[in-house]
Write an enzyme that holds these catalytic residues in place. Structure first.
Site, short mmCIF file in Angstrom:
data_model
loop_
_atom_site.label_atom_id
_atom_site.label_comp_id
_atom_site.label_asym_id
_atom_site.label_seq_id
_atom_site.Cartn_x
_atom_site.Cartn_y
_atom_site.Cartn_z
N LYS A 235 2.16 3.08 4.69
CA LYS A 235 0.98 3.11 3.82
C LYS A 235 0.10 1.93 4.18
O LYS A 235 0.59 0.80 4.27
CB LYS A 235 1.39 3.00 2.35
CG LYS A 235 0.20 2.70 1.40
CD LYS A 235 0.63 2.65 -0.05
CE LYS A 235 -0.51 2.26 -0.97
NZ LYS A 235 -0.13 2.32 -2.40
N LYS B 123 -3.03 -0.36 2.95
CA LYS B 123 -3.93 -0.77 1.87
C LYS B 123 -5.32 -0.91 2.44
O LYS B 123 -5.57 -1.83 3.26
CB LYS B 123 -3.43 -2.09 1.28
CG LYS B 123 -4.35 -2.71 0.23
CD LYS B 123 -4.68 -1.78 -0.89
CE LYS B 123 -3.44 -1.35 -1.63
NZ LYS B 123 -3.71 -0.55 -2.83
N ASP C 233 -4.97 3.90 1.20
CA ASP C 233 -5.29 3.65 -0.21
C ASP C 233 -6.37 2.59 -0.34
O ASP C 233 -6.08 1.41 -0.26
CB ASP C 233 -4.03 3.18 -0.94
CG ASP C 233 -4.31 2.73 -2.36
OD1 ASP C 233 -3.43 2.07 -2.96
OD2 ASP C 233 -5.41 3.02 -2.88
N ASN D 75 -8.18 2.01 -3.01
CA ASN D 75 -8.35 1.64 -4.43
C ASN D 75 -9.75 1.97 -4.95
O ASN D 75 -10.43 1.13 -5.56
CB ASN D 75 -8.04 0.16 -4.65
CG ASN D 75 -6.55 -0.13 -4.56
OD1 ASN D 75 -6.11 -0.83 -3.65
ND2 ASN D 75 -5.76 0.42 -5.49
N GLU E 56 -4.77 8.14 -1.07
CA GLU E 56 -4.52 7.56 -2.40
C GLU E 56 -5.78 6.92 -2.96
O GLU E 56 -6.41 6.08 -2.29
CB GLU E 56 -3.40 6.53 -2.28
CG GLU E 56 -2.93 5.93 -3.58
CD GLU E 56 -1.76 4.98 -3.38
OE1 GLU E 56 -0.94 5.17 -2.47
OE2 GLU E 56 -1.69 3.99 -4.13
N ASN F 92 -2.67 5.90 -8.46
CA ASN F 92 -2.12 4.98 -9.43
C ASN F 92 -3.30 4.28 -10.13
O ASN F 92 -3.19 3.15 -10.58
CB ASN F 92 -1.20 3.93 -8.80
CG ASN F 92 -1.95 3.04 -7.84
OD1 ASN F 92 -2.05 3.36 -6.68
ND2 ASN F 92 -2.49 1.91 -8.31
N ASP G 217 5.29 4.16 -12.02
CA ASP G 217 5.53 2.70 -11.92
C ASP G 217 6.14 2.32 -13.26
O ASP G 217 5.45 2.32 -14.28
CB ASP G 217 4.23 1.93 -11.67
CG ASP G 217 4.51 0.43 -11.46
OD1 ASP G 217 3.87 -0.19 -10.59
OD2 ASP G 217 5.38 -0.12 -12.18
N HIS H 105 4.54 3.63 -7.34
CA HIS H 105 3.59 2.56 -7.06
C HIS H 105 4.32 1.21 -7.08
O HIS H 105 5.40 1.06 -7.63
CB HIS H 105 2.50 2.56 -8.14
CG HIS H 105 1.63 1.35 -8.15
ND1 HIS H 105 1.79 0.30 -9.02
CD2 HIS H 105 0.58 1.03 -7.37
CE1 HIS H 105 0.87 -0.61 -8.79
NE2 HIS H 105 0.13 -0.20 -7.80
N ASN I 177 3.27 -3.09 -7.43
CA ASN I 177 2.56 -4.35 -7.30
C ASN I 177 3.60 -5.35 -6.79
O ASN I 177 4.76 -4.99 -6.60
CB ASN I 177 1.99 -4.80 -8.66
CG ASN I 177 0.77 -4.00 -9.06
OD1 ASN I 177 0.77 -3.36 -10.10
ND2 ASN I 177 -0.30 -4.09 -8.28
O1 LIG Z 1 -1.33 0.94 -4.67
C1 LIG Z 1 -2.09 0.16 -5.27
O2 LIG Z 1 -3.18 0.48 -5.70
C2 LIG Z 1 -1.64 -1.21 -5.43
O3 LIG Z 1 -0.55 -1.55 -5.08
C3 LIG Z 1 -2.54 -2.18 -6.00
C4 LIG Z 1 -2.11 -3.53 -5.65
O4 LIG Z 1 -2.81 -4.47 -6.38
C5 LIG Z 1 -2.35 -3.78 -4.18
O5 LIG Z 1 -3.66 -3.39 -3.91
C6 LIG Z 1 -2.16 -5.25 -3.93
O6 LIG Z 1 -1.11 -5.74 -4.28
O7 LIG Z 1 -3.09 -5.86 -3.42
MG LIG Z 2 -2.65 2.55 -4.95
#
Ligand SMILES: O=C([O-])C(=O)C[C@H](O)[C@@H](O)C(=O)[O-]
Ligand SMILES: [Mg+2]
Length: 438
Positions: free
Chosen positions: A205, A207, A235, A237, A260, A283, A307, A334, A336
């Protein structure tokens, strides 16, 4: 189980005699996301529930101030209750001050709507896990047995790739990391290779939401070339418009397992879902039971990331999974930033969910520190489901004390996650971008 003179089992005294709360700061690398960058240390809360018999159950959740302010009065009300009374735990009125939460900006965590009830559940979840851990230790049963039993012996996790700097900005106190920088497709592929070499991950995955979509498309293409046939997910966001989301879905539709949160909000996600065959996961637009009806009736999402922290524990995770199954919606998990207590809890509940067909997210490989006597290992990208009593993990009190001292010594700057503030250290003009960015 102790027995009396006649050989009959003696019931344990599962009355709660003490609750210990330990806020800590945990080293975190400079991981980039659409809000900014991770601070060098992130707050977590470790919960210990001790029974009259001396059995200690462990829990973990977010350690930011607003969670601590709820956890403390809750802890004071638990002495004398039974660790078996988990339903009663959720019936306790925590009197959350909604004005402190609703409408608040999400300074870090990128996990959807901020509501009083979600804050309440995010705190209760750690106490539920600690009660289940204590129950299991007292009864000699793993938590999965208390949740109906496991349907798998190992839980697959996905390599959680991040764009990242080689280190935190010069002059910022931080722990070094050995992952190196990842700021382009080559860096992302090298990071993925490290994840695979170190932990055997087969699913990846990325980010996103950090660079213009063309660059992130190139990075996912590079991952697809380096790991042909492996599940990939991206993902951002919610950083993209509907049009941009559809463009990315078209460009990467042949290699994505799911996309995502490409855009923000259920209506926009429904528009994207109507325009692509690429499954959409979230999420951010479905993070409470109240958001399920609209999202599912609009076919806005095809996979919901559970989560247990903010859905309110392991049993609520099972309930969410059952609702997803009833509507033919997939479920994943999910993450964090978290430590081993939460990874153990995630693995125990994931072991009991029949419809879990996607590897779960975990930030755990990014955490060089933990509060356990032994780190939990990923082997072939999987965590073996422990059959030891409770969560199957033990607390390292020296580590816990060291990470707590870091929290106690902090001047408050790091006790609440704020990815934008962390980015302003490197770029003073930085502000959380208005969405959609692209
Ligand atoms: O899947 C997601 O959106 C996350 O895990 C959000 C988190 O805040 C991720 O973006 C991070 O830890 O920077
Ligand atoms: Mg996410």
């Amino acid at each position: 189980m102790r027995r009396d003179g006649g050989g009959l089992p003696v019931t344990r005294d599962l009355t709660i005699a003490e609750v210990r709360l330990t806020p800590i700061l945990v080293a975190d690398p400079p991981l980039l996301n659409t809000q900014g960058v991770h601070q060098p240390y992130t707050p977590r809360l470790i919960v210990e529930i001790v029974t009259a018999d001396g059995v200690t159950g462990l829990g973990e959740t977010y350690g930011d101030t607003k969670y601590l302010e709820l956890a403390r009065p809750l802890a004071e009300r638990l002495t004398g209750r039974s660790v078996m009374d988990v339903n009663g735990l959720f019936g306790i009125d925590l009197a959350v001050d909604a004005s402190r939460v609703e409408g608040g900006t999400d300074a870090g965590g990128l996990r959807g709507v901020q509501t009083a009830d979600k804050l309440r559940l995010s705190v209760l979840s750690a106490f539920e896990v600690a009660c289940l851990d204590a129950q299991g230790r007292a009864l000699g049963l793993p938590v999965h047995a208390l949740l109906g039993g496991k349907v798998r012996d190992a839980v697959e996790y996905s390599a959680y790739l991040f764009y990242k700097w080689a280190g935190h900005p010069a002059g910022v106190p931080a722990e070094p990391d050995d992952w190196g920088a990842a700021l382009d497709p080559a860096g992302v592929v090298e990071q993925a290779r490290l994840f695979q070499r170190r932990h055997g991950f087969g699913s990846f995955k990325l980010k996103g939401g950090v660079f213009p979509p063309e660059q992130e498309i190139a990075a996912v293409r590079a991952l697809a070339d380096a790991f042909p046939g492996h599940p990939l997910r991206l993902d951002p966001n919610g950083a993209w418009s509907v049009a941009t989301s559809l463009k990315v879905a078209k460009e990467l539709g042949d290699v994505l397992e799911y996309l995502e949160d490409p855009t923000l909000g259920t209506p926009a996600m429904a528009e994207v879902a109507a325009g692509t065959d690429v499954p959409l996961a979230t999420n951010m637009c479905v993070t409470t039971f109240g958001e399920i009806k609209e999202a599912f009736t609009k076919d806005a999402v095809q996979v919901v990331l559970s989560d247990h922290h903010y859905w309110g524990g392991l049993r609520n995770t099972q309930r969410l999974a059952a609702i997803c199954a009833a509507f033919g919606v997939g479920v994943s998990m999910h993450s964090n930033t978290h430590l081993g207590i939460s990874l153990a809890a995630m693995t125990q509940v994931a072991a009991t969910v029949p419809g879990l067909h996607h590897a779960c997210d975990s930030h755990y490989p990014w955490q060089s520190e933990d509060v356990l006597t032994e780190r939990i290992a990923f082997r072939a990208g999987r965590v073996a489901v422990s059959d030891a009593p409770g969560l199957g993990v033990e607390l390292d009190r020296d580590q816990l004390a060291r990470l707590h001292r870091r929290w106690a010594d902090d001047d408050g700057a790091l006790r609440d996650r704020d990815d934008a503030a962390a980015m302003r250290v490197a770029d003073p003009a930085w502000h959380t971008p208005v969405m959609p960015r692209w």
